[in-house]
Each structure stands twice: as structure tokens, then as C-alpha cells.
Design an enzyme around this catalytic site. Structure first.
Site, PDB file in Angstrom:
ATOM      1  N   LYS A  84     -13.366   5.583   7.730  1.00 40.89           N
ATOM      2  CA  LYS A  84     -12.284   5.320   6.765  1.00 40.89           C
ATOM      3  C   LYS A  84     -12.275   6.275   5.572  1.00 40.89           C
ATOM      4  O   LYS A  84     -11.217   6.550   5.012  1.00 40.89           O
ATOM      5  CB  LYS A  84     -12.374   3.867   6.260  1.00 40.89           C
ATOM      6  CG  LYS A  84     -11.994   2.851   7.315  1.00 40.89           C
ATOM      7  CD  LYS A  84     -12.008   1.455   6.738  1.00 40.89           C
ATOM      8  CE  LYS A  84     -11.744   0.436   7.819  1.00 40.89           C
ATOM      9  NZ  LYS A  84     -11.723  -0.931   7.303  1.00 40.89           N
TER      10      LYS A  84
ATOM     11  N   ASN B 135      -7.150   3.406   6.529  1.00 37.50           N
ATOM     12  CA  ASN B 135      -7.351   2.806   7.857  1.00 37.50           C
ATOM     13  C   ASN B 135      -6.139   3.005   8.764  1.00 37.50           C
ATOM     14  O   ASN B 135      -6.181   2.633   9.935  1.00 37.50           O
ATOM     15  CB  ASN B 135      -7.715   1.318   7.754  1.00 37.50           C
ATOM     16  CG  ASN B 135      -6.516   0.458   7.466  1.00 37.50           C
ATOM     17  OD1 ASN B 135      -5.514   0.946   6.932  1.00 37.50           O
ATOM     18  ND2 ASN B 135      -6.603  -0.799   7.816  1.00 37.50           N
TER      19      ASN B 135
ATOM     20  N   GLY C 206     -18.738  -9.621  -1.375  1.00 39.32           N
ATOM     21  CA  GLY C 206     -18.762  -8.308  -0.745  1.00 39.32           C
ATOM     22  C   GLY C 206     -18.156  -7.253  -1.654  1.00 39.32           C
ATOM     23  O   GLY C 206     -17.353  -7.575  -2.555  1.00 39.32           O
TER      24      GLY C 206
ATOM     25  N   GLY D 236     -17.805  -3.896   0.029  1.00 38.39           N
ATOM     26  CA  GLY D 236     -17.623  -2.814   1.001  1.00 38.39           C
ATOM     27  C   GLY D 236     -16.145  -2.475   1.150  1.00 38.39           C
ATOM     28  O   GLY D 236     -15.323  -2.815   0.284  1.00 38.39           O
ATOM     29  N   GLY D 237     -15.801  -1.815   2.257  1.00 35.80           N
ATOM     30  CA  GLY D 237     -14.438  -1.334   2.460  1.00 35.80           C
ATOM     31  C   GLY D 237     -13.396  -2.444   2.398  1.00 35.80           C
ATOM     32  O   GLY D 237     -12.363  -2.301   1.729  1.00 35.80           O
ATOM     33  N   ALA D 238     -13.647  -3.566   3.078  1.00 37.51           N
ATOM     34  CA  ALA D 238     -12.654  -4.649   3.125  1.00 37.51           C
ATOM     35  C   ALA D 238     -12.493  -5.269   1.735  1.00 37.51           C
ATOM     36  O   ALA D 238     -11.372  -5.512   1.267  1.00 37.51           O
ATOM     37  CB  ALA D 238     -13.073  -5.706   4.145  1.00 37.51           C
TER      38      ALA D 238
ATOM     39  N   GLY E  82      -9.585 -14.685   9.457  1.00 40.45           N
ATOM     40  CA  GLY E  82      -9.428 -13.232   9.577  1.00 40.45           C
ATOM     41  C   GLY E  82      -8.330 -12.804  10.531  1.00 40.45           C
ATOM     42  O   GLY E  82      -7.894 -11.651  10.513  1.00 40.45           O
TER      43      GLY E  82
HETATM   44  P1  NDP Z   1     -18.855  -2.646   4.879  1.00 41.77           P
HETATM   45  O1  NDP Z   1     -20.042  -2.267   5.709  1.00 41.77           O
HETATM   46  O2  NDP Z   1     -18.159  -1.614   4.086  1.00 41.77           O
HETATM   47  O3  NDP Z   1     -19.299  -3.792   3.823  1.00 41.77           O
HETATM   48  C1  NDP Z   1     -20.069  -4.898   4.230  1.00 41.77           C
HETATM   49  C2  NDP Z   1     -20.227  -5.841   3.050  1.00 41.77           C
HETATM   50  O4  NDP Z   1     -20.874  -7.016   3.538  1.00 41.77           O
HETATM   51  C3  NDP Z   1     -21.087  -5.293   1.920  1.00 41.77           C
HETATM   52  O5  NDP Z   1     -20.571  -5.738   0.691  1.00 41.77           O
HETATM   53  C4  NDP Z   1     -22.467  -5.921   2.197  1.00 41.77           C
HETATM   54  O6  NDP Z   1     -23.229  -6.126   1.049  1.00 41.77           O
HETATM   55  C5  NDP Z   1     -22.034  -7.279   2.725  1.00 41.77           C
HETATM   56  N1  NDP Z   1     -23.050  -7.928   3.559  1.00 41.77           N
HETATM   57  C6  NDP Z   1     -23.359  -7.648   4.844  1.00 41.77           C
HETATM   58  N2  NDP Z   1     -24.330  -8.475   5.273  1.00 41.77           N
HETATM   59  C7  NDP Z   1     -24.644  -9.293   4.229  1.00 41.77           C
HETATM   60  C8  NDP Z   1     -25.559 -10.359   4.053  1.00 41.77           C
HETATM   61  N3  NDP Z   1     -26.368 -10.760   5.027  1.00 41.77           N
HETATM   62  N4  NDP Z   1     -25.599 -10.994   2.848  1.00 41.77           N
HETATM   63  C9  NDP Z   1     -24.773 -10.595   1.832  1.00 41.77           C
HETATM   64  N5  NDP Z   1     -23.893  -9.590   1.953  1.00 41.77           N
HETATM   65  C10 NDP Z   1     -23.821  -8.947   3.134  1.00 41.77           C
HETATM   66  O7  NDP Z   1     -17.869  -3.377   5.880  1.00 41.77           O
HETATM   67  P2  NDP Z   1     -16.300  -3.662   5.676  1.00 41.77           P
HETATM   68  O8  NDP Z   1     -16.084  -4.088   4.274  1.00 41.77           O
HETATM   69  O9  NDP Z   1     -15.506  -2.533   6.191  1.00 41.77           O
HETATM   70  O10 NDP Z   1     -16.062  -4.876   6.676  1.00 41.77           O
HETATM   71  C11 NDP Z   1     -16.535  -6.180   6.363  1.00 41.77           C
HETATM   72  C12 NDP Z   1     -15.988  -7.145   7.375  1.00 41.77           C
HETATM   73  O11 NDP Z   1     -14.587  -7.201   7.246  1.00 41.77           O
HETATM   74  C13 NDP Z   1     -16.274  -6.755   8.826  1.00 41.77           C
HETATM   75  O12 NDP Z   1     -16.908  -7.835   9.449  1.00 41.77           O
HETATM   76  C14 NDP Z   1     -14.913  -6.537   9.458  1.00 41.77           C
HETATM   77  O13 NDP Z   1     -14.843  -7.086  10.745  1.00 41.77           O
HETATM   78  C15 NDP Z   1     -14.013  -7.338   8.530  1.00 41.77           C
HETATM   79  N6  NDP Z   1     -12.667  -6.783   8.493  1.00 41.77           N
HETATM   80  C16 NDP Z   1     -11.646  -7.590   8.931  1.00 41.77           C
HETATM   81  C17 NDP Z   1     -10.368  -7.132   8.951  1.00 41.77           C
HETATM   82  C18 NDP Z   1      -9.277  -8.021   9.444  1.00 41.77           C
HETATM   83  O14 NDP Z   1      -8.154  -7.535   9.625  1.00 41.77           O
HETATM   84  N7  NDP Z   1      -9.500  -9.302   9.636  1.00 41.77           N
HETATM   85  C19 NDP Z   1     -10.029  -5.771   8.495  1.00 41.77           C
HETATM   86  C20 NDP Z   1     -11.168  -5.026   8.002  1.00 41.77           C
HETATM   87  C21 NDP Z   1     -12.448  -5.524   8.023  1.00 41.77           C
HETATM   88  P3  NDP Z   1     -24.177  -4.965   0.426  1.00 41.77           P
HETATM   89  O15 NDP Z   1     -23.243  -3.976  -0.232  1.00 41.77           O
HETATM   90  O16 NDP Z   1     -25.024  -5.669  -0.557  1.00 41.77           O
HETATM   91  O17 NDP Z   1     -24.940  -4.368   1.577  1.00 41.77           O
END
Ligand code: NDP
Length: 286
Positions: A73, A94, A132, A134-136, A250
Site C-alpha cells: 500500500k 489501496n 490499532g 496500522g494501515g486500516a 468487516g
Molecule cells: P497493519 O499490519 O498495518 O496493522 C495492524 C495493527 O494491528 C497494528 O496497529 C498492530 O499494533 C495491531 N495488532 C496486531 N496484533 C495485535 C495484538 N495481538 N494486540 C494488539 N494490537 C495488535 O494491518 P492493517 O491495518 O492493514 O490491517 C488490519 C486489519 O484490517 C487486517 O486484519 C485486515 O484484514 C483488516 N482490513 C479489513 C478491511 C475490510 O474491508 N474489511 C480493509 C482493510 C483491512 P502494533 O502497531 O502495536 O503492532
């Protein structure tokens, strides 16, 4: 050859790794069939080292656009000619759309979420907590801020990412953003209107993973949303339903992203039910 038959479809698709767990191909192709659009959507697993070649190939073959997901992305941005407003703010793309000879990067993650949320509640003036950073989470936070959210609390383990997102919101929008580091069971404030899981917790195959949250503090007045589309009935969603909350899974976000992407590529307004029913069939869980 029979008249009115065109054997050359428009090509769209997705570049990601992994790619096999993503059902987008099924819902988009179902929409193409339903609306009689002569187009295909190819779900391609692309290694980071081949992203440039994949984009060159798409251009050479006349693709009209593509989605890109983890891990491309941000990496895709240098290959594009322009970025849409929210993609520029989010710093990630995306959905790529061909306009003449130009390739434009858009971000539909947050737009899809917002469209789904607006069917249940207007985020304007609301107090929102997002798990969170991250990207989403970034995409959702930016769109909710642009839509006029009053406050957004970002809860994340990684402080750097959390603070960076909060700074982005505070510097570019009127919404007040705050960061809370996620240590131990998180207590959602009672004044919160909307609580969103934007982490990957609960995504297949880790379906038993739970948010580290004090669930007793969830109130039926709150809207609970989860970005996880597979499975849609995450632990967070089922717990919220038991508490009587209104929920948003989702799938709604995924369907609305697909609708926005097909609008960008084909200028067609897809009937949402066709994507929902195809996903229900393939995921067999809702
Ligand atoms: P990223 O890898 O960019 O971010 C993941 C996030 O999840 C980070 O903030 C990370 O925290 C956190 N995280 C992961 N595991 C844990 C845990 N055990 N405890 C606490 N925090 C945790 O991923 P994305 O943001 O791109 O995607 C996240 C989710 O969104 C995915 O599962 C994806 O399937 C879903 N998604 C759904 C969409 C839809 O249309 N429904 C579209 C896009 C994404 P840290 O920074 O601390 O590591």
C-alpha cells in the site's frame, strides 16, 4: 463472428501477499456478471521485489486499475502519477485507477468504512475510540476526522505509530485526537459513541484471538465496529451483540470498498446485495 460480442474484457485485479484469504475477487466478479460488465478481476500474489514488474505488466496489458493490499500500500506510491486527497493524507493507496495515461492512487479503506458506518450513524460530533494504528486504522481515522468526528482516541501497543497517527489528525483536521498506549485491559470511556477494532486481531486463522479490553464497560448505546471480514462474527462483534450494542462487521466495509472501486474503474453503481450475497455464499458464515 456473432455481432455484439466483445472477447476483450477490461482487466482489474489485486496485488498482495498473501492473497488467497481475500474474497474480494468473488464479490467484484459477481458484480461484473450481475451488471453485464465485460471485465475480469485477477487476484494476484505479488512478492514485494516484483511489485514494479507487476505494475509494468498491468500498464503493458492495458489494465484499467487494481487494488493493492499488504505489503504494497505504501510501496506502490512512487509508481503513480497522482494521489487522491485522502490517499495523500493517509500516505497509502489501496486502489489504483487509470485515467487516460495517468495512474491515480486512491484509498478506499476509510471511505468504505465511513459509507458502512453512515448507514447506522453519522460520525459528525461523535467521540470515537479506535484500536490499532496500522494501515486500516490510519485510513479510518482520517476519513472519520474529515467527516467531522469530535474526538478520536487511538489505542495501540506501538507508541510511535499511535502518536504519529494522532499528530496526523491534529495537524490536518479539526478533530481532537489523543493517544493511549495499549497496556493491560483497556477501559473504554463511558462517553464513547463508537468503538472500532482496526487491528488484525481475530482474522482467520486466529479466530479465537480477543481484544484485551474490559468488555463489561461496553454499553448498549455504543456502536461497535470490527474491520475483520473473515470471519465476520468476531469475538468482539458477538460480545457487543450480547450487550445489545449496534454492530458493524468487516463485511460492510469490504462491500462498500468494492462498490467504490467499481465506481472508480467502470463508473457503475453496484447493487450492494449482489456483493453481500456472494460473500455470504463463499464465506458460509453470515
Ligand atoms: P497493519 O499490519 O498495518 O496493522 C495492524 C495493527 O494491528 C497494528 O496497529 C498492530 O499494533 C495491531 N495488532 C496486531 N496484533 C495485535 C495484538 N495481538 N494486540 C494488539 N494490537 C495488535 O494491518 P492493517 O491495518 O492493514 O490491517 C488490519 C486489519 O484490517 C487486517 O486484519 C485486515 O484484514 C483488516 N482490513 C479489513 C478491511 C475490510 O474491508 N474489511 C480493509 C482493510 C483491512 P502494533 O502497531 O502495536 O503492532
Amino acid at each position: 463472428m456473432q455481432d455484439n460480442i466483445d472477447f476483450l474484457p477490461f482487466i482489474t485485479g489485486s496485488f498482495a501477499k498473501p492473497a488467497s484469504e481475500n474474497p474480494t475477487v468473488m464479490m467484484i466478479e459477481a458484480a461484473y456478471r450481475y451488471h453485464n460488465i465485460n471485465a475480469r478481476y485477477l487476484n494476484c500474489e505479488v512478492e514485494p521485489k516484483y511489485l514494479a514488474d507487476a505494475i509494468k505488466g498491468a500498464k503493458a496489458m492495458g489494465w484499467i486499475g487494481f487494488n493493492c493490499s499488504i505489503p504494497h500500500k505504501i510501496a506502490v506510491v512512487p509508481y503513480l502519477d497522482e494521489l487522491g486527497d485522502s490517499a495523500r493524507l493517509i500516505g497509502a493507496v489501496n486502489t489504483v485507477v487509470r485515467r487516460g495515461d495517468l495512474w491515480i492512487g486512491e484509498n478506499t479503506d476509510g471511505k468504505g468504512f465511513l459509507k458502512a458506518l453512515e448507514m447506522v450513524e453519522d460520525p459528525k460530533g461523535k467521540h470515537i475510540t479506535i484500536f490499532g494504528a496500522g494501515g486500516a486504522a490510519r485510513a479510518i481515522a482520517v476519513e472519520l476526522a474529515l467527516a467531522g468526528a469530535h474526538t478520536i482516541i487511538i489505542v495501540n501497543r506501538d507508541k510511535y505509530k499511535g502518536n504519529e497517527l494522532v499528530d496526523l489528525i491534529n495537524s490536518n483536521t479539526k478533530t481532537k485526537a489523543l493517544f493511549n498506549c495499549w497496556e493491560g485491559k483497556y477501559k473504554v470511556e463511558l462517553s464513547t459513541n463508537i468503538v472500532i477494532n482496526a487491528t488484525s486481531i481475530g482474522l482467520f486463522p486466529n479466530v479465537d484471538q480477543k481484544l484485551n479490553v474490559e468488555f463489561d464497560l461496553l454499553r448498549k448505546e455504543m456502536i461497535i465496529a470490527d474491520v475483520i471480514p473473515n470471519p465476520p462474527n468476531t469475538h468482539f462483534i458477538t460480545t457487543a451483540l450480547e450487550k445489545g450494542c449496534r454492530v458493524l462487521n468487516g463485511i460492510s466495509m469490504l462491500v462498500n470498498q468494492g462498490i467504490i472501486a467499481v465506481k472508480y474503474w467502470m463508473d457503475v453503481d453496484v447493487e450492494p446485495f449482489i456483493m453481500h450475497s456472494e460473500l455470504a455464499k463463499v464465506l458460509k458464515t453470515y
